[in-house]
Design a protein around this motif. Structure first.
Motif: not given
Length: 184
Positions: A71-75, A134-138, A149-154, A166-176
């Motif tokens: 939970q302490y790491w972006p997903s 945890s702040r997020l982007y849908h 397929v509805m969405r990806v939530t980061c 909120l997760p940074l774009f590079m954190e979203i890329e790393a999670a994916l």
């Protein structure tokens, strides 16, 4: 009123109005950057959602059980619309991002520890202060081939409410990781 004064008033008014317009942030390393509508999420791997579920989680580029998430790491989670009692697959595809939404989710605190009929509720994790969130982007998705397929939530890292980001774009890329990429 002179034409010079009218021109000055018009220019000042225009500056004030345009100063209030939110400009899109183009620097993907900025904390204020968000995936723009019209981006394409390319799924490279087939994902399987377990029966009785509508989402699956990825973290550090691998599919992860919800119970194993750090939970302490972006997903991120891939979500479908239909709840089914059979496995559901999301096939490799290109999905258009049609809406981006910010939000937050409160992380449920741990239950008090109970040992040999002793209620140690005073040792509970949550002390009534700031909740852990945890702040997020849908990222709402669409695909002609896979309308379910509805969405990806980061999600960003869990933190106290004032510190949660909120997760940074590079954190979203790393999670994916290699599972999916986002083309801006």
């Amino acid at each position: 009123m002179s034409s010079l004064l009218k021109s000055i008033i018009a220019i000042v008014t225009l500056m004030l109005v345009t100063g209030c317009v939110q400009q899109s942030i183009r620097d993907r390393n900025s904390a204020f950057f968000q995936v723009p509508v019209g981006s394409i999420l390319v799924l490279h791997d087939t994902l399987e959602i377990k029966p009785g579920h509508t989402r699956l989680f990825v973290q550090r580029g691998v599919v992860t059980k919800h119970s194993d998430l750090d939970q302490y790491w972006p997903s991120c989670s891939f979500e479908v619309r239909d709840l089914k009692e059979t496995p559901q697959q999301i096939q490799p595809d290109s999905f258009s991002v049609v809406r981006v939404q910010q939000g937050e989710t409160e992380i449920v605190g741990l239950a008090p520890v109970q040992v040999a009929a002793l209620n140690l509720s005073r040792l509970a994790v949550w002390d009534g202060g700031n909740p852990l969130v945890s702040r997020l982007y849908h990222l709402w998705l669409t695909s002609d081939q896979q309308p379910n397929v509805m969405r990806v939530t980061c999600y960003g890292a869990m933190a106290g409410l004032p510190e949660a980001d909120l997760p940074l774009f590079m954190e979203i890329e790393a999670a994916l990781g290699p599972i999916a990429t986002i083309k801006l």
